[in-house]
Write an enzyme that holds these catalytic residues in place. Structure first.
Site, PDB file in Angstrom:
ATOM      1  N   HIS A   1      -7.064 -13.205 -14.313  1.00 48.66           N
ATOM      2  CA  HIS A   1      -6.342 -12.754 -15.500  1.00 48.66           C
ATOM      3  C   HIS A   1      -4.859 -12.685 -15.162  1.00 48.66           C
ATOM      4  CE1 HIS A   1      -5.574 -10.630 -19.257  1.00 48.66           C
ATOM      5  NE2 HIS A   1      -4.817  -9.795 -18.571  1.00 48.66           N
TER       6      HIS A   1
ATOM      7  N   ASP B   1      -8.603  -5.022  -4.941  1.00 47.77           N
ATOM      8  CA  ASP B   1      -7.327  -4.516  -4.431  1.00 47.77           C
ATOM      9  C   ASP B   1      -6.199  -5.245  -5.128  1.00 47.77           C
ATOM     10  OD1 ASP B   1      -6.810  -2.453  -2.405  1.00 47.77           O
ATOM     11  OD2 ASP B   1      -8.343  -3.503  -1.231  1.00 47.77           O
TER      12      ASP B   1
ATOM     13  N   CYS C   1       0.817  -1.212   0.000  1.00 53.63           N
ATOM     14  CA  CYS C   1       0.000   0.000   0.000  1.00 53.63           C
ATOM     15  C   CYS C   1       0.849   1.259   0.000  1.00 53.63           C
ATOM     16  CB  CYS C   1      -0.941  -0.017   1.203  1.00 53.63           C
ATOM     17  SG  CYS C   1      -2.565  -0.675   0.787  1.00 53.63           S
TER      18      CYS C   1
ATOM     19  N   ASP D   1     -11.749  -5.283   2.972  1.00 54.62           N
ATOM     20  CA  ASP D   1     -12.944  -4.471   2.737  1.00 54.62           C
ATOM     21  C   ASP D   1     -14.220  -5.277   2.966  1.00 54.62           C
ATOM     22  OD1 ASP D   1     -11.495  -2.192   2.062  1.00 54.62           O
ATOM     23  OD2 ASP D   1     -11.334  -2.783  -0.034  1.00 54.62           O
TER      24      ASP D   1
END
Length: 720
Positions: free
Chosen positions: A521, A447, A400, A470
């Site tokens: 992905h 995220d 982060c 979250d």
């Protein structure tokens, strides 16, 4: 050419952090091999240096002076470090097995795991004794015993040089503290039979001078908690019994499929085992071509040859031969700051020998304390005017710490219109969206993290916990996830290995949380980035940022400091044990904590914008203020010290700018520190706070009551 952007094509795995491997890592850091991915596996973040152990036991050195910091050394070498004890090597599949994680694949491997002095066949020793090797466990136990009170009885089993050094050091340490009652050295045969007569006489004289009782030709029947019973019925008092009776190989080598000699790996002149892709060095290796006793000098001098041959096997260059010396200078500690030196039968002893030994030991350790500074590549001669300003004074952080600043992000989002849909509930400030499908409330969030560790498994666990934050913060139950991965450029074989590690770790975390990975992905890029989009179902009304009430208690479930610690680790400024502890805390899921806090009035997870900015989000959404009790806020190990030294994450300035009215310095700057996979911040009814804290702590969370919600829209104050 910037070789960091070249594809990875070979996996080199170093099993164990012994002296030879430590020196190889140092050499690798100064000259890495492009295309090789280097991994070091070790039980702990540090590797103790055996040469200084007697000095530590005697009290001449502090505990941390013994340690080679493998986490810091691995960062210097550009290697991933896996903290765990290898338990098997599958030479057919070329896999190293470490408990608690997927097997680690290799193209070339080297084993340098040292030896053990455990005595599994001696009754009572496993329960009441402590082997001198591995050193870290012994050193911790001895440090605690040495600082105790009252008369002390100690015993060492094994009358070789190592045993004599230990008992002399123990006797000196306890005598200097006025605690020595009895020190005993026990050997089943004649003590000191492997060294010359003059050296033996000098050491025997030292035993007498230090008041050590020598029991030769004594056979032990059983080791008890406070005494040792001999076969002839006599009892020897001992409150601390250790063993230094010879070198024993680790048992898992027996199942390796490699040719062994009494359990030690047979190696040839190039240090290769019976499998040419597997090397071995140090005490765990047996030099078939020139047998020698177990001694650190051989491990140290094997390092240049091993370093060359590991590279040569991956580049196709010729291998070199290791030629061990016939004899070496033995420097033996004698308790006080005196030592004995012996070579080719010539013996000298006294304080000068100690000074010489200390100088040699310190010079060896200095190689790892003061790692060479490797200059970053120069900027192109021609570049834009503001290039240096954009780069900043230090590398961009990962996790982060690599986020866009709060003001820039919120300013952009404020310009977006809301969807005109009746199945979407806008939640200003919340990172997850609330959807309604068929009458069921569902939250969705995404995220991704720029990697800050070279271990894909560990990075995946942290990224998964971070993405789930979250969902947990809104009181939802994780449902499904998709993975979004960018791998650094690598060969197809390494792509497959890395994807297996990542998806294995991701599935483990998501399944434990109750979610299924349903797709994702992948692409290739310059560096590893791992992200997840996660959905969750709300069995009850979602917990949002709004809802905090004046008088509510503020609870934080994890300590602060990951941003500073990871920034320091990148710069080689953080101790390995601090980094290891921080990574463990970042890997801790918050699902159980969310369940305990399900009746919170407001809740969020503390991530990239730092504690104060996330608290401000609650205050703004709830139209309240808050008071933080700074003295109650839990901090990660080492974080305060690093903050006081001025180390900051690259996102710190943007976080601090969000609350310019709050002036902090030193360790209090950690209130703005960006957190990765941080804890939950919950506003709960004050009369329930103590009971909730008790439940959280019982569940393994280092939770704390860090403040309260107050009147005054958006006003945050700090108190002690």
């Amino acid at each position: 050419m910037d070789t960091s952007r070249l594809p990875l094509t070979r996996d080199l795995v170093l099993v164990g952090g012994g002296h030879t491997h430590a020196l190889v890592l140092r050499k690798w850091g100064m000259k890495p091999l492009p295309g090789a991915r280097l991994t070091v596996i070790n039980p702990g973040p540090a590797a103790p240096y055996s040469g200084m152990l007697p000095g530590f036991v005697a009290g001449h050195y502090q505990r941390d002076e013994l340690d080679i910091d493998l986490v810091r050394l691995a960062r210097f070498a550009g290697a991933r470090v896996v903290l765990g004890a290898a338990e098997h090597i599958d030479t057919a599949a070329r896999l190293v097995h470490v408990p608690g994680r997927p097997p680690i694949a290799y193209d070339v491997a080297s084993i340098d795991i040292g030896i053990t002095s455990a005595m599994p066949d001696l009754p009572g020793f496993a329960g009441h004794g402590i082997p001198a090797k591995p050193l870290d466990r012994f050193a911790a136990r001895w440090a605690a015993f040495r600082e105790g009170d009252g008369p002390a009885h100690v015993a060492v089993i094994g009358g070789g040089v190592a045993g004599v050094e230990l008992i002399l050091a123990m006797a000196h340490a306890l005598r200097s503290r006025g605690r020595l009652a009895q020190a005993t050295l026990i050997d089943s045969g004649e003590a000191l039979r492997a060294i010359g007569g003059k050296a033996s006489q000098s050491l025997r004289r030292a035993l007498v001078e230090h008041g050590v009782r020598l029991e030769e030709n004594a056979h032990i029947k059983r080791v008890e908690d406070t005494y040792i019973t001999l076969q002839d019925g006599r009892e020897i008092l001992s409150d601390f019994t250790t063993g230094a009776a010879g070198a024993r190989p680790y048992g898992w080598l027996a199942d390796s499929g490699l040719d062994l000699n009494d359990g030690f790996i047979r190696v040839n002149e190039t240090l290769q085992s019976s499998d040419p892709q597997v090397f071995a060095a140090g005490d765990c290796a047996h030099m078939d071509f020139a047998p020698r006793p177990k001694a650190g000098v051989y491990a140290v001098r094997q390092a240049p040859v091993l370093y060359h041959n590991l590279r040569a096997l991956m580049t196709g260059d010729p291998l070199r031969k290791y030629k061990p010396q016939k004899d070496y200078l033995k420097l033996i500690s004698m308790g006080s700051k005196e030592a004995l030196g012996e070579r080719f039968g010539t013996t000298l002893s006294g304080p000068l020998m100690w000074t010489w030994k200390d100088r040699i030991d310190q010079a060896f350790m200095e190689k790892f304390r003061d790692l060479p500074a490797m200059d970053p590549p120069d900027l192109p001669a021609e570049h834009t005017l503001d290039m240096e300003q954009a780069l900043g004074e230090k590398p961009m952080c990962g996790g982060c710490g690599a986020k866009v600043g709060r003001d820039a992000l919120l300013g952009t989002l404020a310009g977006l219109g809301t969807a005109d849909r009746d199945d979407f509930t806008p939640l200003p400030g919340d990172d997850a969206a609330l959807l309604t499908t068929g009458g069921v409330n569902q939250v969705i969030s995404t995220d991704h993290l720029r990697s800050f560790t070279n271990d894909p498994v560990l990075m995946t666990r942290i990224a998964a916990v971070h993405a789930l934050g979250d969902i947990w913060a809104m009181g939802a139950e994780p449902q499904a996830a998709t993975a979004n991965l960018i791998l650094p450029r690598m060969s197809p074989a390494l792509q497959a290995r890395t994807l297996q590690e990542i998806m294995g770790a991701a599935s483990e975390v998501m399944q434990a949380a109750g979610a299924a990975i349903i797709g994702g992905h992948t692409s290739l890029g310059d560096e590893l980035t791992i992200g997840f989009t996660v959905t969750g179902l709300c069995p009850r009304p979602a917990i949002t940022l709004a809802g905090a009430q004046p008088g509510d208690a503020l609870i934080l479930t994890k300590p602060l400091g990951s941003g500073v610690l990871m920034a320091a680790e990148m710069a080689g400024e953080a101790r390995g044990e601090w980094v290891a502890a921080a990574l463990d805390q970042m890997s801790q899921p918050q699902g159980a904590a969310a369940g305990i806090l399900q009746d919170a009035h407001a809740m969020t997870d503390v991530t990239g914008f730092g504690l104060l900015s996330h608290l401000l989000g609650i205050c703004e959404a709830s139209r309240t203020g808050a008071e933080l009790f700074t003295g109650q806020i839990p901090l990660m190990q080492g974080a305060a010290e690093l903050a006081d030294r001025g180390i900051r994450s690259s996102l710190f300035p943007a976080n601090q700018a969000a609350l310019p009215e709050l002036k902090t310095t030193g360790w209090q700057d950690l209130l703005f520190d960006p957190q990765t996979a941080g804890g939950l911040l919950a506003a709960v009814a004050a009369d329930q706070a103590d009971a909730l804290l008790e439940q959280l702590q019982a569940a393994g969370y280092p939770a704390a009551r860090i403040g309260k919600v107050t009147e005054g829209f958006g006003a945050i104050t700090l108190s002690t």
